[in-house]
Design a protein around this motif. Sequence first.
Motif, PDB file in Angstrom:
ATOM      1  N   ASP A 147      -2.910 -54.666 -33.317  1.00 55.12           N
ATOM      2  CA  ASP A 147      -2.513 -55.278 -32.054  1.00 55.12           C
ATOM      3  C   ASP A 147      -3.718 -56.031 -31.503  1.00 55.12           C
ATOM      4  O   ASP A 147      -4.702 -55.418 -31.089  1.00 55.12           O
ATOM      5  CB  ASP A 147      -2.047 -54.202 -31.068  1.00 55.12           C
ATOM      6  CG  ASP A 147      -1.695 -54.769 -29.703  1.00 55.12           C
ATOM      7  OD1 ASP A 147      -1.612 -56.007 -29.557  1.00 55.12           O
ATOM      8  OD2 ASP A 147      -1.519 -53.969 -28.769  1.00 55.12           O
ATOM      9  N   PHE A 148      -3.641 -57.340 -31.510  1.00 53.74           N
ATOM     10  CA  PHE A 148      -4.755 -58.157 -31.048  1.00 53.74           C
ATOM     11  C   PHE A 148      -4.414 -58.900 -29.757  1.00 53.74           C
ATOM     12  O   PHE A 148      -4.921 -59.985 -29.498  1.00 53.74           O
ATOM     13  CB  PHE A 148      -5.176 -59.138 -32.159  1.00 53.74           C
ATOM     14  CG  PHE A 148      -5.542 -58.425 -33.427  1.00 53.74           C
ATOM     15  CD1 PHE A 148      -6.647 -57.601 -33.467  1.00 53.74           C
ATOM     16  CD2 PHE A 148      -4.766 -58.548 -34.561  1.00 53.74           C
ATOM     17  CE1 PHE A 148      -6.989 -56.924 -34.623  1.00 53.74           C
ATOM     18  CE2 PHE A 148      -5.098 -57.879 -35.725  1.00 53.74           C
ATOM     19  CZ  PHE A 148      -6.221 -57.064 -35.753  1.00 53.74           C
ATOM     20  N   SER A 149      -3.557 -58.297 -28.947  1.00 57.34           N
ATOM     21  CA  SER A 149      -3.108 -58.933 -27.706  1.00 57.34           C
ATOM     22  C   SER A 149      -4.262 -59.184 -26.739  1.00 57.34           C
ATOM     23  O   SER A 149      -4.223 -60.145 -25.975  1.00 57.34           O
ATOM     24  CB  SER A 149      -2.019 -58.101 -27.038  1.00 57.34           C
ATOM     25  OG  SER A 149      -2.456 -56.778 -26.824  1.00 57.34           O
ATOM     26  N   LEU A 150      -5.295 -58.365 -26.783  1.00 53.60           N
ATOM     27  CA  LEU A 150      -6.467 -58.578 -25.919  1.00 53.60           C
ATOM     28  C   LEU A 150      -7.053 -59.966 -26.148  1.00 53.60           C
ATOM     29  O   LEU A 150      -7.475 -60.634 -25.204  1.00 53.60           O
ATOM     30  CB  LEU A 150      -7.530 -57.513 -26.200  1.00 53.60           C
ATOM     31  CG  LEU A 150      -8.896 -57.750 -25.571  1.00 53.60           C
ATOM     32  CD1 LEU A 150      -8.806 -57.493 -24.071  1.00 53.60           C
ATOM     33  CD2 LEU A 150      -9.941 -56.873 -26.188  1.00 53.60           C
ATOM     34  N   HIS A 151      -7.050 -60.412 -27.379  1.00 52.06           N
ATOM     35  CA  HIS A 151      -7.637 -61.709 -27.718  1.00 52.06           C
ATOM     36  C   HIS A 151      -6.747 -62.862 -27.286  1.00 52.06           C
ATOM     37  O   HIS A 151      -7.188 -63.999 -27.231  1.00 52.06           O
ATOM     38  CB  HIS A 151      -7.907 -61.781 -29.224  1.00 52.06           C
ATOM     39  CG  HIS A 151      -8.833 -60.714 -29.688  1.00 52.06           C
ATOM     40  ND1 HIS A 151     -10.199 -60.808 -29.577  1.00 52.06           N
ATOM     41  CD2 HIS A 151      -8.595 -59.496 -30.222  1.00 52.06           C
ATOM     42  CE1 HIS A 151     -10.764 -59.708 -30.051  1.00 52.06           C
ATOM     43  NE2 HIS A 151      -9.805 -58.896 -30.439  1.00 52.06           N
ATOM     44  N   ARG A 152      -5.495 -62.575 -26.973  1.00 54.68           N
ATOM     45  CA  ARG A 152      -4.548 -63.613 -26.591  1.00 54.68           C
ATOM     46  C   ARG A 152      -4.496 -63.849 -25.078  1.00 54.68           C
ATOM     47  O   ARG A 152      -3.723 -64.670 -24.623  1.00 54.68           O
ATOM     48  CB  ARG A 152      -3.161 -63.258 -27.090  1.00 54.68           C
ATOM     49  CG  ARG A 152      -3.101 -63.147 -28.586  1.00 54.68           C
ATOM     50  CD  ARG A 152      -1.677 -63.275 -29.064  1.00 54.68           C
ATOM     51  NE  ARG A 152      -1.551 -63.051 -30.469  1.00 54.68           N
ATOM     52  CZ  ARG A 152      -2.138 -63.756 -31.421  1.00 54.68           C
ATOM     53  NH1 ARG A 152      -2.924 -64.734 -31.104  1.00 54.68           N
ATOM     54  NH2 ARG A 152      -1.964 -63.478 -32.693  1.00 54.68           N
ATOM     55  N   GLU A 153      -5.300 -63.123 -24.326  1.00 56.53           N
ATOM     56  CA  GLU A 153      -5.280 -63.295 -22.872  1.00 56.53           C
ATOM     57  C   GLU A 153      -5.600 -64.724 -22.463  1.00 56.53           C
ATOM     58  O   GLU A 153      -5.102 -65.208 -21.463  1.00 56.53           O
ATOM     59  CB  GLU A 153      -6.253 -62.319 -22.209  1.00 56.53           C
ATOM     60  CG  GLU A 153      -5.803 -60.881 -22.308  1.00 56.53           C
ATOM     61  CD  GLU A 153      -6.815 -59.910 -21.738  1.00 56.53           C
ATOM     62  OE1 GLU A 153      -7.903 -60.334 -21.312  1.00 56.53           O
ATOM     63  OE2 GLU A 153      -6.501 -58.705 -21.734  1.00 56.53           O
TER      64      GLU A 153
ATOM     65  N   GLN B 171     -16.733 -64.571 -21.451  1.00 52.62           N
ATOM     66  CA  GLN B 171     -15.598 -63.680 -21.718  1.00 52.62           C
ATOM     67  C   GLN B 171     -15.163 -63.767 -23.176  1.00 52.62           C
ATOM     68  O   GLN B 171     -14.816 -62.765 -23.793  1.00 52.62           O
ATOM     69  CB  GLN B 171     -14.415 -64.002 -20.800  1.00 52.62           C
ATOM     70  CG  GLN B 171     -13.239 -63.064 -20.971  1.00 52.62           C
ATOM     71  CD  GLN B 171     -13.606 -61.603 -20.708  1.00 52.62           C
ATOM     72  OE1 GLN B 171     -14.234 -61.285 -19.716  1.00 52.62           O
ATOM     73  NE2 GLN B 171     -13.225 -60.711 -21.611  1.00 52.62           N
TER      74      GLN B 171
ATOM     75  N   THR C 180     -17.505 -61.697 -25.148  1.00 48.63           N
ATOM     76  CA  THR C 180     -17.182 -60.280 -25.000  1.00 48.63           C
ATOM     77  C   THR C 180     -16.047 -59.895 -25.941  1.00 48.63           C
ATOM     78  O   THR C 180     -16.123 -58.882 -26.645  1.00 48.63           O
ATOM     79  CB  THR C 180     -16.790 -59.964 -23.533  1.00 48.63           C
ATOM     80  OG1 THR C 180     -17.895 -60.290 -22.699  1.00 48.63           O
ATOM     81  CG2 THR C 180     -16.429 -58.510 -23.358  1.00 48.63           C
ATOM     82  N   ASN C 181     -14.999 -60.702 -25.985  1.00 44.43           N
ATOM     83  CA  ASN C 181     -13.864 -60.424 -26.873  1.00 44.43           C
ATOM     84  C   ASN C 181     -14.254 -60.561 -28.344  1.00 44.43           C
ATOM     85  O   ASN C 181     -13.825 -59.773 -29.178  1.00 44.43           O
ATOM     86  CB  ASN C 181     -12.686 -61.332 -26.551  1.00 44.43           C
ATOM     87  CG  ASN C 181     -12.038 -60.976 -25.229  1.00 44.43           C
ATOM     88  OD1 ASN C 181     -12.316 -59.933 -24.647  1.00 44.43           O
ATOM     89  ND2 ASN C 181     -11.194 -61.852 -24.740  1.00 44.43           N
TER      90      ASN C 181
ATOM     91  N   LEU D 148     -15.876 -57.562 -29.754  1.00 41.90           N
ATOM     92  CA  LEU D 148     -14.921 -56.485 -30.040  1.00 41.90           C
ATOM     93  C   LEU D 148     -14.343 -56.576 -31.457  1.00 41.90           C
ATOM     94  O   LEU D 148     -13.854 -55.581 -31.978  1.00 41.90           O
ATOM     95  CB  LEU D 148     -13.786 -56.497 -29.011  1.00 41.90           C
ATOM     96  CG  LEU D 148     -14.176 -56.150 -27.578  1.00 41.90           C
ATOM     97  CD1 LEU D 148     -12.991 -56.356 -26.640  1.00 41.90           C
ATOM     98  CD2 LEU D 148     -14.718 -54.742 -27.484  1.00 41.90           C
ATOM     99  N   THR D 149     -14.422 -57.752 -32.078  1.00 44.29           N
ATOM    100  CA  THR D 149     -13.934 -57.890 -33.452  1.00 44.29           C
ATOM    101  C   THR D 149     -14.896 -57.241 -34.451  1.00 44.29           C
ATOM    102  O   THR D 149     -14.526 -57.021 -35.597  1.00 44.29           O
ATOM    103  CB  THR D 149     -13.762 -59.369 -33.860  1.00 44.29           C
ATOM    104  OG1 THR D 149     -15.045 -59.998 -33.971  1.00 44.29           O
ATOM    105  CG2 THR D 149     -12.866 -60.115 -32.889  1.00 44.29           C
TER     106      THR D 149
END
Length: 126
Positions: A38-44, A85, A88-89, A92-93
């Motif tokens: 689930d990579f929804s965080l990266h889609r913000e 930002q 930061t994302n 996380l990868t």
Amino acid sequence: MRALLINAGLFFFVMIIGYSSVLGIKWVMSEPMVVKGDFSLHREASSKKVLFYGTDWCPICEKTRTYFKARKVDYDELNPEKDEQVMTNYLLTESKGYPVIIIGNTMIYGFNVDEVESALKENGLI
């Protein structure tokens, strides 16, 4: 005695640098890692199904852009060097380099045409 210590120090320094270079080349030459999740965080920051973290100076990122444009793939590029930002994302990868491509629920470290095409097909994008 002093010359012997200096030479020994230089020898170990060169050995460490050489070994580090071998590890770096091994990492660059290895197949890219593919992770499902689930990579929804990266889609913000984007509503698009395809995005990738890349930089202006990265030649593999340029190959990625060319590939997507040639196939008319709608994508967003996120540059960690230009946005705090995004950096930061990107961190996380846990990637060691660029690009990091996210297509649907697939994250691809590096650029591998077979993996990218597979993910694009899986998501109905080609």
